[in-house]
Design a protein around this motif. Structure first.
Motif, short mmCIF file in Angstrom:
data_model
loop_
_atom_site.label_atom_id
_atom_site.label_comp_id
_atom_site.label_asym_id
_atom_site.label_seq_id
_atom_site.Cartn_x
_atom_site.Cartn_y
_atom_site.Cartn_z
N VAL A 59 0.82 -1.22 0.00
CA VAL A 59 0.00 0.00 0.00
C VAL A 59 0.85 1.25 0.00
N ASN A 60 2.11 1.16 0.43
CA ASN A 60 2.99 2.33 0.42
C ASN A 60 3.71 2.52 -0.90
N LEU A 61 3.46 1.62 -1.85
CA LEU A 61 4.04 1.75 -3.19
C LEU A 61 2.90 1.77 -4.20
N TYR A 62 2.90 0.86 -5.20
CA TYR A 62 1.87 0.91 -6.23
C TYR A 62 0.52 0.39 -5.77
N GLY A 63 0.43 -0.09 -4.52
CA GLY A 63 -0.87 -0.44 -3.97
C GLY A 63 -1.71 0.76 -3.62
N GLY A 64 -1.16 1.97 -3.81
CA GLY A 64 -1.96 3.17 -3.59
C GLY A 64 -1.20 4.43 -3.27
#
Length: 451
Positions: A59-64
């Motif tokens: 979530v801290n990268l391309y997950g959002g």
């Protein structure tokens, strides 16, 4: 315990115990092991590749986060962040502190995932010739993509001063199994980090297949995905010829196609042909943090990012993108991320048409097609009235209308030397601070101005 399970545990321990390259605990991690011990077979390398994709999908990268940082930092009250997370509110208000845990985890998870890629690249001799190019291409894709995202967020824009002098982020290109003083890296220049990202993605494009099948096909990078990210990087550098050509390679490959209806591009059942690269989310694994923050409670989200009427008014009558919103109570939300378990789009074909249109217009060329035809191709799909002529402001507006909430707002403002409201593109508070824990640990790091 059989040997394959042991190797899986070793690989998992290696991935989880290694923090970012410049993040060091007060004591050496006792569970870290040598990469040579962990990655001794092709299966080990494949498991680590799966771990690298798992890191990329965090979530801290391309997950959002990469996407919402690009939007909220570039926002001038087109949306209102009404959530209770102070760390994200800081990002939206451009008042980020050096202890912000969201930006800290962007850095940490970025470097942790890069390290997994480094481990794969260092163990390619364990991979048979049938898979070696594919494994190398995917590891380079992941590393190149993350170095681009890190330097874009934590370094000055390419067109802000001298990229050959401005500090970017540290380049670490070999595996780190435990951290010593030798691993305290200084920041490479913005130009050096861009060059590394381009080198990785160029090699990835040459090594990767057009499509992925079997185990590797589940959300894995392809030749088109590498070219699409190259198009983004070159556009950010204002290298318009290279951006045009990279986008044209994606379009002319025939591997991807625009889906007939705009809404179909955000529905897992229909968006497949248009999405060049995405993060896979299932009810067993992964989180779509764009749904978490952008979707209303009616769509399993928190309803934190509320779209204002001033933004919706940018769409002309008849443009279906202007009605691709939903309301809950008194607030309005984008409908792009209504599915809690929907895959997270990282780059779509529509963006490539707009990159090609802009680059061709700036260069006075028509490689692949004319700028007018490319823009109208996007507008026709949205049922918007076709343009009879096109200029640069029209193309930039089309990017804003088509790519809203997909992370391109601040990058576009920076590369065109625009403003966020009255804040100039090169203001200190539009660059993320180096996390304080990194500054405290690694004395070779220099903090960004203004922090």
């Amino acid at each position: 315990m059989n040997s394959s399970i042991k190797q899986w545990l070793y690989a998992g321990t290696l991935s989880l115990s290694i923090m970012a390259c410049d993040s060091k605990l007060n004591v050496t991690p006792t569970q870290s092991i040598e990469a040579s011990q962990a990655l001794s077979t092709e299966q080990d390398v494949q498991i680590t590749l799966t771990g690298a994709y798992d890191g990329l999908s965090d979530v801290n990268l391309y997950g959002g986060e990469i996407q919402y940082v690009g939007d909220l930092m570039g926002d001038n009250r087109d949306v209102v962040f009404g959530g209770t997370f102070a760390t994200i509110d800081e990002i939206w208000r451009k008042t980020i502190t050096t202890s912000n845990t969201v930006t800290r985890d962007f850095w940490l998870d970025g470097y942790s995932t890069i390290n997994r890629s480094n481990n794969i690249l260092a163990a390619l001799d364990k991979v048979g010739t049938a898979k070696r190019n594919n494994f190398e291409g995917q590891a380079r894709f992941i590393r190149g993509a993350l170095y681009f995202e890190l330097v874009k967020a934590f370094g000055k824009s390419w067109n802000d001063g001298s990229p050959t002098a401005n500090p970017g982020v540290p380049l670490v290109l070999t595996p780190t199994s435990s951290v010593t003083d030798a691993d305290y890296k200084a920041r490479n220049t913005v130009a050096e980090v861009y060059a590394q990202a381009i080198d990785d993605l160029t090699k990835a494009e040459s090594l990767l297949p057009a499509t992925q099948t079997g185990v590797l096909g589940f959300g894995a990078a392809t030749k088109g995905a590498a070219a699409a990210l190259l198009a983004r990087i070159y556009l950010q550098q204002q290298n318009f010829a290279a951006a045009r050509d990279a986008a044209n390679r994606v379009i002319s490959s025939g591997t991807f196609s625009l889906v007939p209806n705009f809404a179909d591009a955000f529905n897992d059942a229909t968006k497949g042909p248009e999405v060049i690269f995405k993060i896979i989310v299932t009810d067993q694994d992964g989180t779509n943090d764009l749904n978490t923050f952008y979707a209303s409670s009616l769509n399993q989200g928190r309803g934190d990012v509320r779209v204002q009427s001033k933004f919706r008014a940018l769409y002309a009558a008849g443009d279906v993108r202007g009605t691709f919103f939903n309301t809950a109570g008194q607030n309005t939300f984008t409908s792009k991320f209504n599915d809690r378990y929907g895959d997270v789009p990282v780059v779509r074909l529509a963006e490539m048409y707009l990159v090609r249109a802009e680059a061709n217009l700036r260069l006075g060329t028509s490689t692949g097609d004319t700028p007018l035809n490319d823009v109208n191709r996007i507008r026709n799909r949205a049922k918007a009235a076709p343009l009879t002529t096109v200029d640069l402001p029209a193309i930039l507006l089309e990017r804003r209308l088509e790519l809203a909430f997909e992370g391109q707002q601040l990058p576009d403002i920076k590369r065109t030397a625009g403003t966020v409201g009255t804040t100039p593109f090169n203001s200190n508070n539009l660059v993320l601070p180096i996390p304080q824990r990194e500054i405290d640990t690694n004395k070779s790091l220099v903090q960004n101005p203004g922090y």
